[in-house]
Design a protein around this motif. Structure first.
Motif, short mmCIF file in Angstrom:
data_model
loop_
_atom_site.label_atom_id
_atom_site.label_comp_id
_atom_site.label_asym_id
_atom_site.label_seq_id
_atom_site.Cartn_x
_atom_site.Cartn_y
_atom_site.Cartn_z
N THR A 88 -4.47 6.24 -0.99
CA THR A 88 -3.70 5.03 -0.72
C THR A 88 -4.17 3.93 -1.65
O THR A 88 -5.37 3.68 -1.78
CB THR A 88 -3.88 4.59 0.74
OG1 THR A 88 -3.41 5.63 1.61
CG2 THR A 88 -3.08 3.33 1.03
N LYS A 123 0.85 -1.19 0.00
CA LYS A 123 0.00 0.00 0.00
C LYS A 123 0.89 1.24 0.00
O LYS A 123 1.80 1.36 0.83
CB LYS A 123 -0.90 0.02 1.23
CG LYS A 123 -1.88 -1.14 1.33
CD LYS A 123 -3.05 -0.96 0.38
CE LYS A 123 -4.11 -2.04 0.61
NZ LYS A 123 -5.23 -1.91 -0.36
N GLY A 130 1.00 5.76 -0.97
CA GLY A 130 0.27 6.97 -1.29
C GLY A 130 0.61 7.44 -2.69
O GLY A 130 1.78 7.45 -3.08
#
Length: 371
Positions: free
Chosen positions: A308, A297, A299
């Motif tokens: 995200t 994950k 940004g």
């Protein structure tokens, strides 16, 4: 001594190398990377299908085969006379290495997104014309379907999906705005001479985002100076010209681009480093590093647009990061202090003294753990 560049106009990284070779003013010829050229030259020399490939015809029987764009540029820098694309002063050199990394490994996200979201038919025709130049246009288009499916399918691995598209586009338009404002005062990132950072940014900004028609229209409308810079930096008319700014100056626009790196790309690189540490724990020196180490994950976006999303863990960028950290490690005294202050001011204080968990090397044209 001459060079042969094997690639294609539609290729992001071929555009980076072509622009550099033109500025460096070395004699080179370009060969289109057709299917036949892959079979006859690229696969026997490199071992896997990839472009660009540069052959340095140095007088030896087979010449020197180079594949990675940074290794190509460094090889030519070491073997050809004339001014360098690497600044001599510490802050400019560090900033240039960081922005080459940012261009090569982060601006590829909007480059791939805009190509396959808005320019697919154009790109498919270009792929077909490269691979099968002797077929008719309709046959070329049909023959490129499989390759286009592979490349367009890879955008998900870069973190591009319906939930992140708006963030990707907002971040890209922000970079265009910052760079366009900078170019009101400077011809290139660090003055009147192109740097390794300019060529790192040239690949995505010229070969995809300007040359592809729909994204090219967008760039010309939102950032006409960037479009002009991309055309000029790729063109052959200004060989070996220009100087870097005196006094190791970091222009405001470069500082803003460094801040984008620190906010967007640097966290992903740190997470990638952690994944590499886990993968490498029980691996022997010399082990080949996979192109993807799974997914994580991250940004994506800029400012209020950050979302995200899932993204492939791509360790190759860490080899580029290693160039940054090793340069900083080699500095001492006032030069190191100046670089460290720059890192703090751009929001990357934790890049100071950062060390990768293992050392990486390029081995047999692939990424590997260092011996």
């Amino acid at each position: 001594m001459t060079y042969t560049l094997i690639g294609t106009p539609v290729s992001l990284y071929t555009g980076k190398v072509r622009g550099y070779l033109r500025w460096k003013n070395v004699p080179f010829t370009e060969r289109l990377s057709t299917r036949e050229v892959y079979k006859a030259d690229i696969l026997p020399r490199v071992g896997w299908p990839v472009i660009p490939v540069v052959i340095h015809n140095d007088g030896s029987e087979h010449g020197v085969t180079l594949q990675d764009t940074t290794e190509i540029i460094d090889h030519v820098e070491a073997n050809a006379p004339g001014p360098s694309v690497y600044p001599d002063t510490p802050r400019q050199r560090m900033a240039a290495l960081i922005l080459e990394l940012f261009g090569d490994e982060w601006l590829v996200i909007p480059a791939m997104h805009y190509r396959w979201a808005y320019n697919r038919e154009f790109a498919q025709q270009e792929f077909g014309a490269t691979s099968h130049p002797h077929l008719s246009p309709d046959e070329q288009y049909a023959a490129a379907e499989k390759a286009v499916g592979f490349f367009s399918g890879s955008v998900g691995g870069l973190g591009v999906n319906p939930d992140s598209v708006a963030a990707v586009e907002a971040a890209y338009e922000d970079v265009l705005a910052v760079f366009d404002a900078h170019l009101a005062n400077q011809a290139f990132l660090f003055g009147s001479r192109p740097s390794i950072a300019d060529y790192g940014c040239l690949g995505p900004l010229y070969a995809h985002l300007l040359r592809d028609p729909k994204s090219g229209e967008l760039m010309r409308r939102l950032a006409p100076r960037v479009a002009d810079w991309a055309e000029y930096t790729h063109a052959p008319q200004h060989s070996l010209t220009g100087d870097f700014l005196p006094g190791d100056e970091i222009p405001d626009g470069v500082q803003e681009l460094l801040q984008r790196f620190a906010a967007q790309h640097w966290p992903v690189l740190k997470a990638t480093s952690e994944a590499l540490a886990t993968w490498a724990k029980d691996r022997a020196p010399g082990s080949e590093v996979p192109r993807i180490l799974g997914f994580h994950k991250v940004g994506i976006g800029h400012g209020d647009t950050v979302v995200t999303t899932d993204r492939a863990i791509i360790p190759y960028a860490l080899w580029m990061l290693q160039r940054v950290t090793e340069y900083r490690d080699g500095l001492a005294g006032g030069a190191r202090q100046a670089v460290d202050e720059m890192l703090r001011s751009m929001g990357a204080a934790d890049l100071i003294d950062f060390q990768l968990p293992v050392r990486l090397q390029r081995r047999n044209y692939k990424l590997a753990l260092a011996d």
